[in-house]
Design an enzyme around this catalytic site. Structure first.
Site, mmCIF file in Angstrom:
data_model
loop_
_atom_site.group_PDB
_atom_site.id
_atom_site.type_symbol
_atom_site.label_atom_id
_atom_site.label_comp_id
_atom_site.label_asym_id
_atom_site.label_seq_id
_atom_site.Cartn_x
_atom_site.Cartn_y
_atom_site.Cartn_z
ATOM 1 N N LYS B 172 0.851 -1.190 0.000
ATOM 2 C CA LYS B 172 0.000 0.000 0.000
ATOM 3 C C LYS B 172 0.891 1.246 0.000
ATOM 4 O O LYS B 172 2.043 1.136 0.430
ATOM 5 C CB LYS B 172 -0.950 -0.032 1.194
ATOM 6 C CG LYS B 172 -0.285 0.230 2.530
ATOM 7 C CD LYS B 172 -1.249 0.811 3.521
ATOM 8 C CE LYS B 172 -0.486 1.317 4.705
ATOM 9 N NZ LYS B 172 -1.021 2.346 5.476
ATOM 10 N N HIS B 202 -0.857 -5.424 5.610
ATOM 11 C CA HIS B 202 -0.307 -6.263 6.692
ATOM 12 C C HIS B 202 -1.305 -6.465 7.827
ATOM 13 O O HIS B 202 -1.202 -7.404 8.599
ATOM 14 C CB HIS B 202 1.018 -5.702 7.215
ATOM 15 C CG HIS B 202 0.857 -4.463 8.033
ATOM 16 N ND1 HIS B 202 0.837 -3.218 7.474
ATOM 17 C CD2 HIS B 202 0.687 -4.291 9.348
ATOM 18 C CE1 HIS B 202 0.665 -2.328 8.436
ATOM 19 N NE2 HIS B 202 0.573 -2.947 9.581
ATOM 20 N N LYS B 206 -2.631 -10.167 10.539
ATOM 21 C CA LYS B 206 -2.666 -10.303 11.999
ATOM 22 C C LYS B 206 -3.616 -11.431 12.381
ATOM 23 O O LYS B 206 -4.700 -11.563 11.836
ATOM 24 C CB LYS B 206 -3.110 -8.991 12.649
ATOM 25 C CG LYS B 206 -2.070 -7.897 12.529
ATOM 26 C CD LYS B 206 -2.564 -6.623 13.170
ATOM 27 C CE LYS B 206 -1.590 -5.491 12.954
ATOM 28 N NZ LYS B 206 -0.313 -5.667 13.641
ATOM 29 N N GLU B 240 -3.676 5.479 17.952
ATOM 30 C CA GLU B 240 -2.244 5.433 18.251
ATOM 31 C C GLU B 240 -1.943 6.502 19.275
ATOM 32 O O GLU B 240 -2.567 7.569 19.262
ATOM 33 C CB GLU B 240 -1.434 5.704 16.986
ATOM 34 C CG GLU B 240 -1.495 4.593 15.970
ATOM 35 C CD GLU B 240 -0.677 4.953 14.739
ATOM 36 O OE1 GLU B 240 0.511 4.641 14.725
ATOM 37 O OE2 GLU B 240 -1.253 5.561 13.835
ATOM 38 N N HIS B 264 -6.833 -0.528 5.914
ATOM 39 C CA HIS B 264 -6.915 -1.484 7.022
ATOM 40 C C HIS B 264 -8.328 -1.623 7.578
ATOM 41 O O HIS B 264 -8.861 -2.723 7.715
ATOM 42 C CB HIS B 264 -6.013 -1.055 8.184
ATOM 43 C CG HIS B 264 -4.587 -0.837 7.810
ATOM 44 N ND1 HIS B 264 -3.913 -1.648 6.939
ATOM 45 C CD2 HIS B 264 -3.685 0.099 8.210
ATOM 46 C CE1 HIS B 264 -2.675 -1.222 6.819
ATOM 47 N NE2 HIS B 264 -2.519 -0.157 7.576
ATOM 48 N N LYS B 374 -4.385 9.743 15.736
ATOM 49 C CA LYS B 374 -3.067 9.775 16.367
ATOM 50 C C LYS B 374 -3.166 10.597 17.654
ATOM 51 O O LYS B 374 -4.098 11.362 17.848
ATOM 52 C CB LYS B 374 -2.050 10.415 15.423
ATOM 53 C CG LYS B 374 -1.609 9.455 14.312
ATOM 54 C CD LYS B 374 -0.391 9.992 13.600
ATOM 55 C CE LYS B 374 0.165 8.983 12.620
ATOM 56 N NZ LYS B 374 0.762 7.787 13.219
#
Lengths: 385, 525
Positions: B172, B202, B206, B240, B264, B374
């Site tokens: 990506k 990714h 998971k 995050e 995602h 964030k």
């Protein structure tokens, strides 16, 4: 990860005369929150249970190593463990039990994950009552696995425990007469197929090696050679047991090749002066020689497998040598073929501990058909030996 | 698919792990960070676990001039630094590193691809890599097009025989917006067929994300209540605690919507909301994911304020320390940077939230709130299924009682696991009710190591299993759905900053979720 073992009352774990109500009460006590937990100063323990694991140990002096293995197993596979020890030759009859919790901290977050352990000791004729005594202690609706760490399989309590287990884990390396052991196991596996699944952790010890061998033939050029296999040689450490008859691992490995490659066993079986057992197989019209050779230079779990492949002309010969080197924790592969020129490869190999082997077995709930077929083939070879 | 006669009879086995067939992995951008930190360590970990074939090789391709040995030395150093367990046994690393090769060249230069073709042929002959190739694009996105073009020109996009295969993994971002994604996909499609293309996300590697499928479709008790009759709403969160920091350049261009939600979180959403697939075949699963994406209400530009909220953090506190706001971070970056300067009054959202409505029988009327930000209080990714309240409350509620609806939380990271919250009677004569959690944590129940996402995805690609990779139609649909938000946010000036660093996002988001449904509020995971 370290595991601590505690009793219900935080006092030393003590054996009490076997009584179901006492055991159940002690189990309840285990999960009572402490004052610190009630006040919120300490996190409550978490009870986890995914199966019943029955462990039978007939060598009292092996108990410490067993306890270590059980602690490691419950770290990864929380379950109700029922450990049975027995001394059938004791003068006095005795059946006693204790209850404890096996707890570990979960990745440093202060919460303890706990499994229950019930230990039962039977002496004298009480050994006969072991299987009936443990049955009410199973956590309902969860699979029952019997890990039999004993030798005799022909009497109580083995036969009694067999009837309540979904899966039985044995270790053929314990046997002083391994070939006879494998033969009995093959028969039992066949006859009781519908009720229970058997597995041998000696087969599990071969997994990495077998996977490595199988991996070699993922390369199309080598796969073509597999059809032309003309000789299989297996060297194993010689022991005094069984008069240098092939080790259980060597037998199972040959049984695996025989079954997977569709070899038919001939009557041609001989023992050489060096102690090698030499067998002849047929696949179609092609003859395959199998040699199982005890080696005084090898120790522990060393094993050397040599595959020789030759086309009909004998000209395009390939040889693959795979050595499981116990001391160096390595599987070394040497390859000589006319088309592929890599010569040596080293892959890390760590002989799994007993606990790791049992954990592998606990992941399998039903029949391991590949193992059962390999065992059946090994049983056929033993019958002719 | 290999002819049965060509199948390895020793391979079929429940105990043996899935093992990659022989192949060469060619990594474009091999001297870059992703290869050093993730790809080579992941391949080495697979090798250590005996999951790569003996007929395996890796070819690094980058501009930096280097010989094979220098590349091997570089990978030795970086793997020591970045792999979780370093290189472990030196003799094993030695066996692995001998399988690494390197080609230096300009990705736009055809000559480099001639060298590559020749090296790959040699490896087929010498190592038995069987003509199978994985091309991994781990370069800046602007190089995707020239590399794909040159691979096509060199004929490396086609397998050399009927038994071999060629696959390409694309990192990506798959485009910057809908037009650029369409352009990229069209270019990829001119050179590779869709079944050769593996768009890597990714997140899908998971373990917990994969467990969403298992959880939904292997447990009979949840699927019957997985619908509008029982579920009030769903919250998908990826927060995050860190700020943009040194990555202000990347972040300034991307923002929270592109960085997390478009890829995602839409993937996670589709797994939660999809219908049961007819089989576990990759396309059966991806068809269902796409179908649910097609059922999402496509809000218009005018409707954006009713479907999305943006935010940007100002200064605040994180991890007990005072931290600057996003705009201050840009100022600090500009002061340090000699060549690149970014807008110090940036309107880039560091927080984004969208509400998706799925117009189908299962989900009609159930909002999916998806947020990412964030500088939030902590790093957490989770899916929370909020069930409806009981239709009639039997129990008298006192001030000390809190009777909340049941919530099922699937935690993706950290502490991967599943929690079910339900009410229970407190012991005693009175009828007091408390919420309790029933917890399942991966790390506790299965003390075993979960493979790194890149390990899993690289192995899947080598095995030809695209289930956990994004398909073209889904990528394009994701961009299409979010285009109005991107456009409106681009056009309209924002009133930033609107949330304090260390908080759970802007007040607008709290008002938004409760609008018309006062019982709804954001979870504080």
């Amino acid at each position: 990860m370290t595991t601590s073992e505690t009793s219900a009352t935080a006092s030393p774990i003590e054996m009490k005369p076997f009584d179901l109500r006492t055991i159940e009460r002690d189990i309840r006590e285990l999960w009572k929150p402490t004052e610190e937990m009630v006040e919120g100063k300490q996190q409550a323990n978490m009870r986890a249970c995914v199966s019943n694991l029955l462990v039978y140990e007939d060598q009292v002096n092996e108990f410490n190593s067993l306890s270590d293995s059980i602690s490691k197993i419950t770290n990864y596979h929380p379950c109700r463990v029922i450990v049975m020890t027995s001394q059938p030759n004791a003068v006095q009859d005795k059946l006693e039990a204790s209850v404890s919790a096996l707890c570990r901290f979960s990745h440093g977050r202060g919460k303890q994950i706990c499994s229950e352990k019930i230990t039962i000791n039977a002496e004298g004729s009480a050994v006969q009552r072991l299987s009936a005594s443990v049955m009410p202690l199973f956590v309902s609706d969860l699979p029952v696995t019997l890990w039999w760490r004993g030798i005799p399989m022909d009497a109580q309590p083995f036969q009694g425990l067999l009837s309540c287990a979904d899966r039985v884990i044995l270790d053929s390396s314990y046997s002083v007469r391994p070939t006879a052991f494998l033969s009995v196991l093959a028969t039992m596996t066949r006859e009781r197929f519908k009720e229970v699944a058997f597995s041998d952790i000696n087969w599990s010890r071969l997994t990495q090696l077998r996977s490595h061998i199988a991996g070699l033939f993922d390369v199309p050029d080598l796969l073509a050679y597999l059809r032309d296999l003309s000789k299989l040689s297996i060297e194993f450490p010689s022991t005094t047991a069984d008069q240098d008859l092939p080790s259980p691992q060597a037998m199972l490995l040959v049984g695996w090749f025989m079954n997977r490659l569709g070899w038919g066993l001939t009557e041609d079986i001989m023992r050489s002066r060096t102690g090698a057992t030499i067998l002849k197989f047929l696949r179609g019209e092609r003859e395959i020689t199998v040699e199982m050779l005890p080696s005084a230079k090898m120790t522990g779990q060393d094993l050397k497998v040599t595959l020789t492949m030759a086309d009909n002309t004998g000209w395009q010969e390939a040889r693959i040598m795979i050595v499981r080197n116990y001391q160096h924790n390595a599987i070394e592969t040497k390859l000589e073929t006319p088309t592929i020129c890599w010569l040596k490869n080293v892959a890390r190999y760590e002989m799994p501990s007993e606990a790791e082997l049992i954990l592998n077995e606990l992941e399998i709930l039903g029949h391991d058909v590949i193992y059962e077929n390999a065992l059946e083939s090994a049983g056929q070879i033993i019958e002719k030996m | 698919m290999m002819h049965p006669e060509m199948e390895n009879p020793l391979r079929e086995e429940m105990r043996m792990e899935r093992k990659a067939p022989p192949c060469v992995v060619v990594i474009f951008g091999a001297s870059g960070d992703l290869n050093k930190r993730k790809l080579t360590p992941a391949l080495y970990s697979l090798f250590e676990q005996h999951l790569l074939s003996n007929g395996f090789a890796m070819v690094g391709f980058a501009r930096t001039k280097m010989e094979h040995q220098a590349f091997r030395d570089l990978m030795t150093e970086t793997t020591k630094e970045f792999a979780e367990n370093g290189i472990g046994d030196p003799s094993v690393w030695e066996s692995f590193v001998q399988k690494l090769y390197y080609i230096s060249g300009d990705p736009s230069n055809p000559e480099a691809y001639q060298q590559l073709t020749s090296l790959l042929s040699n490896l087929d002959r010498e190592l038995g890599t069987a003509g199978n190739r994985v091309f991994y694009l781990s370069t800046p996105p602007e190089l995707y097009t020239p590399i794909i073009t040159q691979l096509g020109n060199a004929g490396l996009n086609r397998p050399s025989s009927s038994e071999s295969w060629v696959r390409i993994i694309i990192e990506k971002p798959f485009g910057y917006d809908l037009p650029s994604a369409l352009k990229l996909n069209s270019h990829v499609g001119n050179v590779f067929t869709e079944d050769q293309v593996y768009r890597i996300d990714h997140y899908l590697g998971k373990e917990t994300v994969q467990n969403i499928l298992v959880f939904r479709f292997s447990n009979g008790i949840f699927e019957p209540i997985w619908n509008r009759n029982f579920i009030d709403h769903v919250q998908i969160t990826a927060s995050e605690s860190v700020g943009a920091g040194d990555r202000v350049g990347y972040y300034e261009a991307a923002g929270a919507l592109r960085d997390m939600i478009q890829n995602h979180l839409l993937q996670v959403f589709s797994l939660v909301a999809m219908e049961p697939p007819v089989s576990l075949d990759a396309n059966a699963i991806r068809d269902e994911k796409q179908k649910v994406m097609m059922a999402v209400y496509p809000f218009t530009h005018d409707e954006v304020p009713r479907f999305a909220v943006r935010g940007q953090y100002g200064s605040g506190t994180s991890n007990g320390k005072a931290v600057p706001g996003f705009r201050e971070e840009i100022k600090a970056f500009n002061l340090k940077s000699k060549d690149k300067h970014y807008n110090e009054e940036s309107d880039t959202p560091t927080y984004a939230m969208v509400r998706l409505m799925v117009n189908n029988w299962r989900w009609a009327g159930v909002p999916f709130f998806i947020r990412s930000g964030k500088r939030m209080p902590k790093r957490v990714s989770e899916v929370a299924i909020q069930f409806k309240r009981v239709p009639h409350l039997l129990f008298k509620q006192t001030k000390s009682d809190r009777i909340e609806p049941n919530t099922l939380v699937i935690r993706i990271q950290p502490d991967e696991g599943i929690t079910l919250k339900f009410g229970a009677k407190m012991p005693g004569q009175a009828m007091h009710i408390r919420e309790v959690n029933m917890d399942f944590q991966y790390g506790q129940q299965f003390g075993r190591h979960s493979p790194e996402a890149y390990e899993r995805l690289l192995l899947d690609c080598m095995l030809g299993d695209p289930t956990l990779f994004a398909r073209r139609d889904m990528v394009e649909k994701g961009w299409e759905l979010l285009t109005p938000v991107l456009d409106v946010w681009q056009e309209e000036k924002a009133n930033f900053p609107n949330y304090e660093a260390g908080s759970w996002g802007p007040k607008e988001a709290d008002d938004f979720i409760a609008y018309g449904a006062p019982h709804r509020r954001w979870r504080k995971p």
